[in-house]
Design a protein around this motif. Structure first.
Motif, PDB file in Angstrom:
ATOM      1  N   TYR A 284       0.797  -1.229   0.000  1.00 14.90           N
ATOM      2  CA  TYR A 284       0.000   0.000   0.000  1.00 14.90           C
ATOM      3  C   TYR A 284       0.834   1.287   0.000  1.00 14.90           C
ATOM      4  N   GLY A 285       2.174   1.146   0.025  1.00 17.02           N
ATOM      5  CA  GLY A 285       3.033   2.326  -0.044  1.00 17.02           C
ATOM      6  C   GLY A 285       3.274   2.970   1.315  1.00 17.02           C
ATOM      7  N   SER A 286       4.069   4.032   1.303  1.00 12.76           N
ATOM      8  CA  SER A 286       4.511   4.612   2.573  1.00 12.76           C
ATOM      9  C   SER A 286       3.947   6.011   2.824  1.00 12.76           C
ATOM     10  N   LYS A 287       3.003   6.413   1.998  1.00 13.92           N
ATOM     11  CA  LYS A 287       2.423   7.754   2.186  1.00 13.92           C
ATOM     12  C   LYS A 287       1.094   7.646   2.938  1.00 13.92           C
ATOM     13  N   SER A 288       0.871   8.556   3.867  1.00 14.23           N
ATOM     14  CA  SER A 288      -0.418   8.559   4.566  1.00 14.23           C
ATOM     15  C   SER A 288      -1.486   9.124   3.633  1.00 14.23           C
ATOM     16  N   PHE A 289      -2.743   8.727   3.859  1.00 17.50           N
ATOM     17  CA  PHE A 289      -3.784   9.239   2.972  1.00 17.50           C
ATOM     18  C   PHE A 289      -3.966  10.739   3.165  1.00 17.50           C
ATOM     19  N   GLU A 290      -3.764  11.212   4.387  1.00 19.37           N
ATOM     20  CA  GLU A 290      -3.909  12.653   4.654  1.00 19.37           C
ATOM     21  C   GLU A 290      -2.956  13.453   3.778  1.00 19.37           C
TER      22      GLU A 290
END
Ligand code: DQA
Length: 139
Positions: A22-28
């Motif tokens: 799912y990757g390392s970036k937060s959805f925010e």
């Protein structure tokens, strides 16, 4: 356009959850980028881990408060007839989105109870799946 993004269970953990998938970036953080990119549109975001809350949100917004809904129902995709019925019940078009390529994963992820209620599905492009869904909605 007014576009609501709804994220289902465990998607609040994006950036910390199974990063290889799912990757390392937060959805925010990603959502802030989307808002900047689509600054002439009204993008809103809602996340819940509870099936009933997602259904309530679809009811609340799905009769014209927004023009379209981009929905990543998470694991409820593969289980929830109730969310599927809610999508059918509302007037606003819903696009199904997945970060991962659900068809290339476990067998049970190939079944979507919501796909037939949505106008289309975008899956497998990482977080960019949400942008692609917005582009589709805008066209
Ligand atoms: C997901 C795929 C689902 O199978 C899973 O349960 C999720 C995330 C995705 O965005 O790839 O929680 O919807």
């Amino acid at each position: 356009m007014k576009i609501l993004i709804i994220n289902g269970p465990n998607l609040n953990l994006l950036g910390r959850r199974e990063e290889s998938i799912y990757g390392s970036k937060s959805f925010e953080n990603y959502f802030a980028e989307l808002q900047e990119k689509y600054c002439n549109d009204e993008l809103t975001y809602y996340q819940s881990n509870n099936e009933g809350d997602i259904i309530d949100k679809l009811h609340e917004e799905g009769f014209g408060k927004v023009d379209a809904i981009v929905l990543n129902a998470g694991a409820y995709t593969h289980t929830s007839i109730a969310i599927s019925d809610a999508i059918r019940a509302i007037k606003v078009p819903v696009i199904e989105v997945h970060i991962s390529n659900v068809n290339a994963r476990e067998e049970y992820r190939r079944i979507s109870y919501i796909a037939a209620s949505c106008i289309g599905t975008i899956a497998g492009f990482g977080l960019d799946s949400y942008r692609l869904a917005i582009e589709a909605v805008k066209k």
